[in-house]
Scaffold this motif. Sequence first.
Motif, PDB file in Angstrom:
ATOM      1  N   THR A 178     -48.440  24.847   5.839  1.00 33.25           N
ATOM      2  CA  THR A 178     -49.577  24.535   4.962  1.00 33.25           C
ATOM      3  C   THR A 178     -49.112  23.788   3.721  1.00 33.25           C
ATOM      4  O   THR A 178     -49.726  22.788   3.308  1.00 33.25           O
ATOM      5  CB  THR A 178     -50.302  25.832   4.546  1.00 33.25           C
ATOM      6  OG1 THR A 178     -50.635  26.579   5.703  1.00 33.25           O
ATOM      7  CG2 THR A 178     -51.561  25.514   3.759  1.00 33.25           C
TER       8      THR A 178
ATOM      9  N   TYR B 115     -48.204  20.271   4.540  1.00 32.43           N
ATOM     10  CA  TYR B 115     -49.428  19.499   4.781  1.00 32.43           C
ATOM     11  C   TYR B 115     -50.053  19.069   3.454  1.00 32.43           C
ATOM     12  O   TYR B 115     -50.441  17.906   3.273  1.00 32.43           O
ATOM     13  CB  TYR B 115     -50.402  20.360   5.579  1.00 32.43           C
ATOM     14  CG  TYR B 115     -51.619  19.630   6.096  1.00 32.43           C
ATOM     15  CD1 TYR B 115     -51.521  18.726   7.148  1.00 32.43           C
ATOM     16  CD2 TYR B 115     -52.874  19.861   5.542  1.00 32.43           C
ATOM     17  CE1 TYR B 115     -52.644  18.065   7.635  1.00 32.43           C
ATOM     18  CE2 TYR B 115     -54.000  19.208   6.015  1.00 32.43           C
ATOM     19  CZ  TYR B 115     -53.879  18.307   7.065  1.00 32.43           C
ATOM     20  OH  TYR B 115     -54.992  17.648   7.544  1.00 32.43           O
ATOM     21  N   HIS B 116     -50.122  20.002   2.524  1.00 34.50           N
ATOM     22  CA  HIS B 116     -50.705  19.678   1.211  1.00 34.50           C
ATOM     23  C   HIS B 116     -49.849  18.675   0.459  1.00 34.50           C
ATOM     24  O   HIS B 116     -50.381  17.793  -0.245  1.00 34.50           O
ATOM     25  CB  HIS B 116     -50.876  20.953   0.382  1.00 34.50           C
ATOM     26  CG  HIS B 116     -51.914  21.881   0.927  1.00 34.50           C
ATOM     27  ND1 HIS B 116     -52.066  23.174   0.495  1.00 34.50           N
ATOM     28  CD2 HIS B 116     -52.861  21.706   1.891  1.00 34.50           C
ATOM     29  CE1 HIS B 116     -53.059  23.751   1.145  1.00 34.50           C
ATOM     30  NE2 HIS B 116     -53.550  22.881   2.004  1.00 34.50           N
TER      31      HIS B 116
ATOM     32  N   ILE C 126     -50.677  15.236   1.780  1.00 33.60           N
ATOM     33  CA  ILE C 126     -51.948  14.746   1.232  1.00 33.60           C
ATOM     34  C   ILE C 126     -51.768  14.343  -0.227  1.00 33.60           C
ATOM     35  O   ILE C 126     -52.286  13.304  -0.678  1.00 33.60           O
ATOM     36  CB  ILE C 126     -53.044  15.830   1.340  1.00 33.60           C
ATOM     37  CG1 ILE C 126     -53.235  16.278   2.795  1.00 33.60           C
ATOM     38  CG2 ILE C 126     -54.346  15.349   0.727  1.00 33.60           C
ATOM     39  CD1 ILE C 126     -53.799  15.227   3.702  1.00 33.60           C
TER      40      ILE C 126
ATOM     41  N   ILE D 286     -55.986  19.362  -5.683  1.00 33.38           N
ATOM     42  CA  ILE D 286     -55.968  20.243  -4.514  1.00 33.38           C
ATOM     43  C   ILE D 286     -56.065  21.669  -5.038  1.00 33.38           C
ATOM     44  O   ILE D 286     -55.205  22.113  -5.802  1.00 33.38           O
ATOM     45  CB  ILE D 286     -54.689  20.038  -3.680  1.00 33.38           C
ATOM     46  CG1 ILE D 286     -54.684  18.635  -3.055  1.00 33.38           C
ATOM     47  CG2 ILE D 286     -54.581  21.104  -2.595  1.00 33.38           C
ATOM     48  CD1 ILE D 286     -53.445  18.311  -2.255  1.00 33.38           C
TER      49      ILE D 286
ATOM     50  N   HIS E 168     -59.448  22.782  -0.898  1.00 35.95           N
ATOM     51  CA  HIS E 168     -60.109  21.478  -0.838  1.00 35.95           C
ATOM     52  C   HIS E 168     -59.273  20.427  -1.569  1.00 35.95           C
ATOM     53  O   HIS E 168     -58.481  20.741  -2.458  1.00 35.95           O
ATOM     54  CB  HIS E 168     -61.496  21.539  -1.483  1.00 35.95           C
ATOM     55  CG  HIS E 168     -62.548  22.134  -0.595  1.00 35.95           C
ATOM     56  ND1 HIS E 168     -63.897  21.996  -0.839  1.00 35.95           N
ATOM     57  CD2 HIS E 168     -62.451  22.868   0.536  1.00 35.95           C
ATOM     58  CE1 HIS E 168     -64.584  22.628   0.098  1.00 35.95           C
ATOM     59  NE2 HIS E 168     -63.721  23.173   0.947  1.00 35.95           N
ATOM     60  N   LEU E 169     -59.500  19.186  -1.161  1.00 34.98           N
ATOM     61  CA  LEU E 169     -58.985  18.027  -1.897  1.00 34.98           C
ATOM     62  C   LEU E 169     -60.167  17.335  -2.548  1.00 34.98           C
ATOM     63  O   LEU E 169     -61.175  17.071  -1.876  1.00 34.98           O
ATOM     64  CB  LEU E 169     -58.275  17.058  -0.943  1.00 34.98           C
ATOM     65  CG  LEU E 169     -58.082  15.630  -1.472  1.00 34.98           C
ATOM     66  CD1 LEU E 169     -57.019  15.594  -2.574  1.00 34.98           C
ATOM     67  CD2 LEU E 169     -57.714  14.668  -0.341  1.00 34.98           C
TER      68      LEU E 169
ATOM     69  N   LEU F 128     -59.468  20.793   3.304  1.00 38.00           N
ATOM     70  CA  LEU F 128     -58.134  20.743   3.901  1.00 38.00           C
ATOM     71  C   LEU F 128     -57.875  21.935   4.821  1.00 38.00           C
ATOM     72  O   LEU F 128     -57.114  21.821   5.783  1.00 38.00           O
ATOM     73  CB  LEU F 128     -57.072  20.695   2.796  1.00 38.00           C
ATOM     74  CG  LEU F 128     -57.088  19.467   1.892  1.00 38.00           C
ATOM     75  CD1 LEU F 128     -55.918  19.511   0.919  1.00 38.00           C
ATOM     76  CD2 LEU F 128     -57.037  18.188   2.715  1.00 38.00           C
ATOM     77  N   THR F 129     -58.482  23.070   4.511  1.00 40.85           N
ATOM     78  CA  THR F 129     -58.292  24.247   5.366  1.00 40.85           C
ATOM     79  C   THR F 129     -58.806  23.980   6.781  1.00 40.85           C
ATOM     80  O   THR F 129     -58.134  24.276   7.772  1.00 40.85           O
ATOM     81  CB  THR F 129     -59.021  25.468   4.760  1.00 40.85           C
ATOM     82  OG1 THR F 129     -58.453  25.767   3.483  1.00 40.85           O
ATOM     83  CG2 THR F 129     -58.874  26.687   5.669  1.00 40.85           C
TER      84      THR F 129
ATOM     85  N   LEU G 225     -59.348  20.942   8.119  1.00 43.01           N
ATOM     86  CA  LEU G 225     -58.534  19.881   8.707  1.00 43.01           C
ATOM     87  C   LEU G 225     -57.229  20.431   9.268  1.00 43.01           C
ATOM     88  O   LEU G 225     -56.776  20.028  10.347  1.00 43.01           O
ATOM     89  CB  LEU G 225     -58.234  18.806   7.662  1.00 43.01           C
ATOM     90  CG  LEU G 225     -59.342  17.795   7.372  1.00 43.01           C
ATOM     91  CD1 LEU G 225     -58.922  16.864   6.251  1.00 43.01           C
ATOM     92  CD2 LEU G 225     -59.679  16.990   8.619  1.00 43.01           C
ATOM     93  N   PHE G 226     -56.611  21.360   8.540  1.00 43.60           N
ATOM     94  CA  PHE G 226     -55.344  21.940   8.979  1.00 43.60           C
ATOM     95  C   PHE G 226     -55.543  22.728  10.277  1.00 43.60           C
ATOM     96  O   PHE G 226     -54.725  22.647  11.206  1.00 43.60           O
ATOM     97  CB  PHE G 226     -54.780  22.842   7.881  1.00 43.60           C
ATOM     98  CG  PHE G 226     -53.431  23.426   8.210  1.00 43.60           C
ATOM     99  CD1 PHE G 226     -52.279  22.678   8.061  1.00 43.60           C
ATOM    100  CD2 PHE G 226     -53.324  24.728   8.675  1.00 43.60           C
ATOM    101  CE1 PHE G 226     -51.035  23.206   8.368  1.00 43.60           C
ATOM    102  CE2 PHE G 226     -52.085  25.273   8.987  1.00 43.60           C
ATOM    103  CZ  PHE G 226     -50.935  24.506   8.831  1.00 43.60           C
TER     104      PHE G 226
END
Length: 805
Positions: free
Chosen positions: A499, A502-503, A506, A580, A603-604, A692-693, A695-696
Amino acid sequence: MNISYNWLKQYIDIDLTPEETADKLTLSGLEVEGLEQIGSDFEGFVVGEVLEVKPHPNADKLQICDVNLGEKNVQIICGAPNVASGQKVPVATVGSVMPVPMENGSYLKIKKAKLRGEKSNGMICSESELGLSDDHTGIMVLNPDLEIGSPLKDALNVEKDTIIEIGLTPNRPDAACHIGVARDLSALTDKPLKNPYKDLLSQKGSIDEHITISIKDDDKCNRYVGLMVKGVEIKESPAWLKQKLTAIGLRPRNNVVDVTNYVLHEIGQPLHAFDYDKIADKKIEVKTFDKEIKFTTLDDVEREVQKGSLFICDGNGPVAIAGVMGGENSEVTDSTTNILIESAYFNPSSIRKTSKSLSLQTDSSYRFERGIDPEIQLKAAQRAAELIVELAGGEIVEGYADVHPVKFKQKEVQLRLSRVNRVLGTTLTLKDAEHILNNLEFETTLAGEGQLSCKVPSFRPDVSREIDLIEEVGRIYDYNNIPSPDTSPFFTPEKLSETEVYHQKIRQFARSLSYKEITTNSLLSQKEADALSEKKNQISTLNPVSQENITLRTHLYGGFLKSVRYNLNRNAENIRFFEIGHVFRNSDKENSTWIEGVQEHTHLLMGICGRKKGDDWQGSAETYTVFDLKSDLESLIRFLGIDDQIVREAENNYKLHYSLNDNRIATLHQINEETMKSFDVEQDVFVAEVDLTTLFKLKAGRAEISYSPVTKFPPFEFDAAFTIDKSIRAGELSSAIHKSADETLKSVSVFDVYEGKNIGDDKKSIAFRLTFLDSNKTLTIKDVEPKVQKIVQSLESDFGAKLRS
């Protein structure tokens, strides 16, 4: 928290200066935030006697005083209304300096002067001018038995003092008093602690015939001790007591109340004195109510106390808010003759909630909410009773009440010497560690080779593990005495979670688009929260720190709007921010994340506002539009490799939703005027918020990057214009084109939109450029024409679109 240096010296023989004491305390973990010198040696101040007072010939409010200073008589002009012949008064002689600074910070030096034509050789002083109190209504009148001409310092029995201001951390409630600080100094300097509480003898018997005490909510009150003193005389406290309380910023009240404050700041146990004769039915109940209670406290303020708060009640109802403040209906007054002393242990979290809900913090609640010593209640009450008898007369009623439903369980922690030296980098012996802990009042016994068993004193709720004991040894040993190591261990940082990776991915992409990262508060005011979402989605805090931080955010753009306002007010023109962070919403059990009923997603947010280009020689200024942000959001979608899977759905002209596999993953929109007004922003603001949660979980952008060679065959472009109803959006057509085509269709773009009478008032024409590419051959019109025909048929069937010739 203020500690008096002179008061400390009652409990330990300090041979350190106040500055050295402050350094010692800071290094041991009790950070000293400041030192302040108070009081005076009163050099040049003497006891004088007013021999004669006569009116000033040139001023109505001034009087000429003939004052005997012992060696000589002087004339002093005085404006105090209470000056009279025969009084013994404090006199500042010529050349002396007043101890209290003037408004500009300087100190007045007494000189010979003429006031309205009459000579004045000195100054008769008030208590406020001497720094003894705030009383400036008149001159201070001294004891008539004092010797004329004697030094004022001896007459007042005062001396200079230094106030040590300590920034106390919540884990050290034991140090919220003078004996607690002295205990640390005793261990630091290896000097004995003079603790008056160790020599107190327990009272015998019971006072049940005088008062009945019961605890109804023992989860909030573990212990309640009551002691009685009868036949007291309420009067002014002696100078030594007033001086000690004044030094640490307290206002003396009377001899009984001042004693309770003295014991509080001496040992850290809050006490309360009730007028025994005002207690209805001669009973005390400690309990809560299941409704809101209106109650008038000692400061004469009627307060609305929330349900569940703990009260001290008599036969008629509440007489005090437990652990916070007493009530005016049972306070000690000048007519009080019998006293009931309360000394209790209240649950820290209960007092903290009550104090915060009332926005009322007192010296008592400050200590209760951190956790006081659960074993000192009886001794503190006895100490107070003895001092009250000493200062107010009367006698202590034999016996006491001690209701103790929840007993204290002493903790025992093991300490290994090898672990001490490994953590601290020292070569201490077992005797060294034992000596330090004994000085801090830990009971130690040998528990094997190189190991101690330590009983934790009741006043140290923060010590529960071996590492806590090691910290105690280290801070008292003095960190400056720990040698610097010759080598240093090499630590490999822990691998980031999927996670976090991933962040980070982004985050780096957003920076590459020239967005600046911000971090905003996850709490909003109620007004701000209402502007962003419906109340049914909101989660509010039970005990908010302030009215500005009440509700958890449901969207990130609330914080972004506050950042926009802040920057616009400082003349920022080009605002491109991203964040984020977590958002929170009420949820059913199935959609809860960590806590039942709460959905927490990451969220982004990408937001823009202001000018994207200023005035220059190449042209006029340009402001941001929603399409500038849409371009960036589309770039992110392509970066994640999900462009061909995204479904775009326009809610209106200002809001566009993005979905992936029937899951909404982003929303792009312009902030509406009503929301803008709530945040006091006047320029257009555009935001895109990406889940983003989700999407991941859908593994968007998490696949390994692979190389695809550039095809050697050229693309084939085909232009097609369609006549459609004005209500149909180009994005809908574009999505439909992608769905009806095969993989050779690489892109669809709009290059022209036309509206005119020749195609109808309710129609418009949209021209698309379709780009086809095959990596295995060069496409011709014969290859592309069937594909285009299929697209045309699909658009005619679904949207009524007509291909223009």
